[in-house]
Write a protein that holds these residues in place. Structure first.
Motif, PDB file in Angstrom:
ATOM      1  N   TYR A 128       0.832  -1.206   0.000  1.00  0.00           N
ATOM      2  CA  TYR A 128       0.000   0.000   0.000  1.00  0.00           C
ATOM      3  C   TYR A 128       0.864   1.253   0.000  1.00  0.00           C
ATOM      4  CZ  TYR A 128      -3.307   3.503   1.765  1.00  0.00           C
ATOM      5  OH  TYR A 128      -4.058   4.632   1.943  1.00  0.00           O
ATOM      6  N   PHE A 146       2.509   1.717  -3.268  1.00  0.00           N
ATOM      7  CA  PHE A 146       1.577   2.268  -4.262  1.00  0.00           C
ATOM      8  C   PHE A 146       1.443   3.778  -4.092  1.00  0.00           C
ATOM      9  CE2 PHE A 146      -2.986   3.398  -5.034  1.00  0.00           C
ATOM     10  CZ  PHE A 146      -2.947   3.360  -6.418  1.00  0.00           C
ATOM     11  N   VAL A 147       1.227   4.203  -2.831  1.00  0.00           N
ATOM     12  CA  VAL A 147       1.054   5.633  -2.579  1.00  0.00           C
ATOM     13  C   VAL A 147       2.313   6.405  -2.979  1.00  0.00           C
ATOM     14  CG1 VAL A 147       0.695   7.378  -0.788  1.00  0.00           C
ATOM     15  CG2 VAL A 147      -0.626   5.268  -0.753  1.00  0.00           C
ATOM     16  N   SER A 178       4.560   5.587  -5.150  1.00  0.00           N
ATOM     17  CA  SER A 178       4.675   5.630  -6.607  1.00  0.00           C
ATOM     18  C   SER A 178       3.728   6.664  -7.201  1.00  0.00           C
ATOM     19  CB  SER A 178       4.348   4.271  -7.220  1.00  0.00           C
ATOM     20  OG  SER A 178       5.142   3.272  -6.657  1.00  0.00           O
ATOM     21  N   MET A 179       2.507   6.714  -6.658  1.00  0.00           N
ATOM     22  CA  MET A 179       1.533   7.672  -7.170  1.00  0.00           C
ATOM     23  C   MET A 179       1.986   9.099  -6.924  1.00  0.00           C
ATOM     24  SD  MET A 179      -1.074   5.773  -8.441  1.00  0.00           S
ATOM     25  CE  MET A 179      -0.935   7.076  -9.453  1.00  0.00           C
ATOM     26  N   LYS A 180       2.760   9.272  -5.851  1.00  0.00           N
ATOM     27  CA  LYS A 180       3.262  10.612  -5.564  1.00  0.00           C
ATOM     28  C   LYS A 180       4.552  10.890  -6.337  1.00  0.00           C
ATOM     29  CE  LYS A 180       1.138  11.309  -1.068  1.00  0.00           C
ATOM     30  NZ  LYS A 180       1.384  11.604   0.348  1.00  0.00           N
ATOM     31  N   GLY A 181       4.876   9.985  -7.251  1.00  0.00           N
ATOM     32  CA  GLY A 181       5.988  10.249  -8.157  1.00  0.00           C
ATOM     33  C   GLY A 181       7.347   9.792  -7.665  1.00  0.00           C
ATOM     34  N   MET A 182       7.386   8.984  -6.610  1.00  0.00           N
ATOM     35  CA  MET A 182       8.699   8.523  -6.144  1.00  0.00           C
ATOM     36  C   MET A 182       9.064   7.217  -6.831  1.00  0.00           C
ATOM     37  SD  MET A 182       8.533   9.162  -2.097  1.00  0.00           S
ATOM     38  CE  MET A 182      10.247   9.625  -2.011  1.00  0.00           C
ATOM     39  N   GLN A 204       0.672   7.103   5.157  1.00  0.00           N
ATOM     40  CA  GLN A 204       0.374   7.395   3.749  1.00  0.00           C
ATOM     41  C   GLN A 204       0.450   8.891   3.471  1.00  0.00           C
ATOM     42  OE1 GLN A 204      -2.239   9.520   1.781  1.00  0.00           O
ATOM     43  NE2 GLN A 204      -3.404   8.520   3.382  1.00  0.00           N
ATOM     44  N   ARG A 250       3.086   6.665 -16.927  1.00  0.00           N
ATOM     45  CA  ARG A 250       3.516   5.890 -15.772  1.00  0.00           C
ATOM     46  C   ARG A 250       2.369   5.769 -14.757  1.00  0.00           C
ATOM     47  NH1 ARG A 250       6.190   7.250 -10.978  1.00  0.00           N
ATOM     48  NH2 ARG A 250       7.341   5.487 -10.109  1.00  0.00           N
ATOM     49  N   ASN A 251       1.651   6.882 -14.581  1.00  0.00           N
ATOM     50  CA  ASN A 251       0.536   6.864 -13.639  1.00  0.00           C
ATOM     51  C   ASN A 251      -0.533   5.873 -14.060  1.00  0.00           C
ATOM     52  OD1 ASN A 251       1.725   8.774 -12.047  1.00  0.00           O
ATOM     53  ND2 ASN A 251       0.694  10.492 -13.049  1.00  0.00           N
ATOM     54  N   LEU A 293       0.590   2.474 -13.222  1.00  0.00           N
ATOM     55  CA  LEU A 293       0.538   2.186 -11.780  1.00  0.00           C
ATOM     56  C   LEU A 293      -0.882   1.866 -11.318  1.00  0.00           C
ATOM     57  CD1 LEU A 293       2.972   4.951 -10.525  1.00  0.00           C
ATOM     58  CD2 LEU A 293       3.303   2.493 -10.298  1.00  0.00           C
ATOM     59  N   ARG A 308      -2.126  -1.904  -9.902  1.00  0.00           N
ATOM     60  CA  ARG A 308      -2.772  -2.131  -8.613  1.00  0.00           C
ATOM     61  C   ARG A 308      -4.148  -2.773  -8.804  1.00  0.00           C
ATOM     62  NH1 ARG A 308      -6.033  -1.637  -5.085  1.00  0.00           N
ATOM     63  NH2 ARG A 308      -7.443  -0.690  -6.572  1.00  0.00           N
ATOM     64  N   LEU A 323      -8.600   9.183  -1.906  1.00  0.00           N
ATOM     65  CA  LEU A 323      -7.146   9.095  -2.050  1.00  0.00           C
ATOM     66  C   LEU A 323      -6.760   9.301  -3.516  1.00  0.00           C
ATOM     67  CD1 LEU A 323      -4.638   8.261  -0.282  1.00  0.00           C
ATOM     68  CD2 LEU A 323      -4.921   6.001  -1.254  1.00  0.00           C
ATOM     69  N   PHE A 349      -4.528  12.474  -5.271  1.00  0.00           N
ATOM     70  CA  PHE A 349      -3.172  12.280  -5.788  1.00  0.00           C
ATOM     71  C   PHE A 349      -2.951  13.265  -6.930  1.00  0.00           C
ATOM     72  CE2 PHE A 349      -3.047   7.543  -4.562  1.00  0.00           C
ATOM     73  CZ  PHE A 349      -2.278   7.819  -3.452  1.00  0.00           C
ATOM     74  N   PRO A 350      -1.692  13.641  -7.179  1.00  0.00           N
ATOM     75  CA  PRO A 350      -1.466  14.493  -8.353  1.00  0.00           C
ATOM     76  C   PRO A 350      -1.675  13.715  -9.658  1.00  0.00           C
ATOM     77  CG  PRO A 350       0.604  14.078  -7.186  1.00  0.00           C
ATOM     78  CD  PRO A 350      -0.482  13.450  -6.383  1.00  0.00           C
ATOM     79  N   LEU A 351      -2.917  13.451  -9.966  1.00  0.00           N
ATOM     80  CA  LEU A 351      -3.293  12.636 -11.131  1.00  0.00           C
ATOM     81  C   LEU A 351      -4.406  13.340 -11.883  1.00  0.00           C
ATOM     82  CD1 LEU A 351      -4.061   9.045  -9.855  1.00  0.00           C
ATOM     83  CD2 LEU A 351      -2.121   9.774 -11.192  1.00  0.00           C
TER      84      LEU A 351
END
Lengths: 321, 258
Positions: free
Chosen positions: A94, A97-98, A100-104, A145, B2-3, B6, B10, B103, B107-109
């Protein structure tokens, strides 16, 4: 760091928030207070770009959340009121995932996951499935998170709900340790929490900002004077007269008398100079023996009730959003 | 990009973390295996009878590829009516129910990235399902020489039709936080568009033509015969585009409503 200007949100015809404005400076912790349904979560959701306002503007890190949501969202760590967890994932997956979503990515990502896992005390459950964790641990996963990628702005909607007292203290310490480098908005209706961590509070009620300022300012404003509790053993009428004769004392009230001859008074004095030495002198001069002399602070609960109105609790709850 | 990947990753993983993927794959294989063996046995019975009667045989077109796999492709399209809503119902509904939508949306999405990510995850799951059915032409090729062109056209048709169903299901899931409701709406919409063809029988000619054009099941027919008709391709691709567009609007509405 965060600036909110005349924010208004309607849910259809139901008013969520009305004309809310405030700002939070860099490094500050702002307590966001209000009864259920006052509009705390609505304001936070607008700040995080989850929903657009009906009118008004909100800036986070200098970016308008309606115009440049992605840039603003990159500065924000957000813990919503309903903890957003995927129960079928492990804690590690989890957080991965978070992150990665934040760009790391890569080593940075893994280091940061280790950092928040350590910070939130999740070391022992990292490889467990979130759905099997206790509520306290889940809340910590939610907080972890929000902390991932070390965002400069943290928006925490009731971060300590569902935790036991020991965990609450731990989380508070954690939040306090973030002070300075992070700008934090924290909503809660647990008042001691505000006293413990926040620099400033904004109290909202029925969608409007009722009061804003530091806790000391608010206290002074409501109190309109200092309250001092005096207890002494001696003759009641002599003591009362003597205390009332002290300069700047406005009133003396007898609270109760106990069997051993101890009398308790509540003394209200003007603000400013400390009258306690004079009160002590007054007690002795009236032949009494002083047992207690305390300057009282009005508890935040009282401020809250005064502002929000005691009748509020009997009202029907509004939209809880 | 990439987003999107991801989100898809998931989503696909959660199909397999929960029992959904296994239950669906098991049901899918059993049902289609049943149809395939039925079709195979049926074909061998008919061909044996016709061996004794060559004159009657001349009237039939009994090329094994279309005679055996054709009915299987048709039955796949019917099975999909039931299975696709079950596959897509959780895509958005579950996120809304769990609160994880909050969530994702903070996110920046971009909303489009979330949508496409989820669509691709469902599409990948569907490809896994279709890949399993590839054993049927392979088994067939042991006994007869298979016309691979016809098989390829059939699979293209099944793929396009499935993707159209998926996008309908995705849109329905974006409407509600209740998975059952999402599945029922998707099923009704798909079934409705499937039976427009039957309704057309009793309609006036002009309306009948229109109904046949928008009936989703009809667009598989020429694929099964080995014909790739651009009209069918464009129709099915357009259903995808329309539903993804509607789902996008639905997400925007969800944000506004909060």
């Amino acid at each position: 760091m965060i600036q909110v200007e005349a924010l208004t949100k309607y849910y259809g015809n139901i008013q969520g928030i009305q004309n809310i404005s405030f700002q939070v400076n860099k490094g500050e912790i702002l307590g966001f207070l209000g009864p259920n349904g006052a509009g705390k979560s609505t304001t936070m959701r607008i700040l995080t770009g989850y929903m657009p306002p009906t009118s008004g503007k909100a800036f986070v890190g200098g970016f308008d959340v309606s115009e440049k949501p992605l840039e603003a969202q990159k500065c924000i760590g957000y813990l919503p009121e309903n903890n957003p967890l995927y129960p079928e994932m492990t804690v590690k997956a989890y957080l991965d995932f978070v992150a990665s979503m934040k760009g790391m990515r890569g080593v940075n990502k893994n280091l940061d996951i280790d950092r928040v896992v350590g910070g939130c005390g999740l070391g022992s459950v990292v490889s467990r499935i979130i759905g099997h964790l206790s509520k306290g641990f889940r809340q910590r996963v939610g907080l972890a998170q929000a902390l991932i990628n070390d965002p400069p702005v943290l928006i925490l909607d009731e971060p300590t709900s569902g935790l036991d007292p020991a965990q609450i203290i731990e989380i508070r310490e954690l939040i306090r340790s973030l002070k300075g480098n992070h700008t934090i908005i924290l909503s809660t209706h647990i008042l001691p929490e505000v006293n413990a961590i926040c620099d400033r509070v904004v109290i909202i009620h029925q969608g409007r900002v009722k009061e804003e300022g530091s806790i000391d300012d608010l206290t002074a404003q409501i109190q309109g004077g200092e309250v001092i509790r005096v207890s002494a053993i001696g003759a009641l009428d002599l003591l009362e007269k003597s205390l009332a004769g002290v300069p700047r004392v406005r009133s003396v009230k007898v609270q109760d008398t106990s069997a051993n001859g101890e009398v308790r008074f509540e003394v209200l004095s003007d603000e400013g100079e400390d009258v306690r030495p004079d009160l002590a002198l007054a007690v002795t001069s009236a032949g009494g023996r002083l047992t207690e002399l305390v300057q009282e602070r009005i508890p935040l609960e009282k401020i809250f009730v005064d502002i929000v109105g005691a009748d509020h609790w009997s009202e029907k709850e509004g939209v809880d959003a | 990009m990439r987003n999107i990947w991801l989100i898809s990753k998931r989503e696909l993983a959660s199909f397999f973390f929960s029992p959904i993927a296994y239950v669906i794959l098991a049901a899918w294989s059993v049902i289609l295996g049943f149809f395939y063996s039925g079709s195979f046995v049926n074909y061998s019975l008919i061909s044996m009878q016709l061996m004794r009667n060559p004159r009657a045989a001349a009237q039939y077109n009994l090329t094994p590829t279309s005679a055996i796999l054709g009915p299987v492709f048709s039955s796949i399209s019917v099975v999909l009516l039931f299975i696709i809503p079950l596959l897509t119902m959780r895509l958005f509904s579950e996120e809304k129910k769990q609160g994880t939508m909050e969530l994702l949306l903070t996110f920046p999405l971009r909303d489009g990235e979330i949508l496409i990510g989820k669509y691709l995850a469902a599409l990948m799951m569907y490809l896994i399902m279709i890949a399993g059915t590839f054993v049927y032409p392979l088994i067939l090729s042991v006994f007869v020489s298979v016309e691979w062109g016809v098989v390829g056209a059939g699979y293209l048709g099944i793929f396009l039709m499935g993707s159209a169903f998926l996008s309908v299901g995705l849109f329905c899931s974006s409407l509600t936080s209740n998975q059952i409701v999402a599945a029922v709406i998707a099923f009704m919409v798909l079934l409705g568009s499937f039976i427009l063809d039957f309704v057309a029988v009793s309609a006036s000619p002009a309306i009948a033509t229109l109904l046949r054009h928008i009936s989703i099941g009809i667009h598989l027919r020429s694929f099964i015969q080995g014909i790739i008709d651009t009209r069918d391709v464009i129709f099915l691709v357009n259903v995808n585009i329309l539903c993804l567009f509607l789902a996008m609007r639905s997400l925007e509405y969800y944000r506004w409503r909060g």
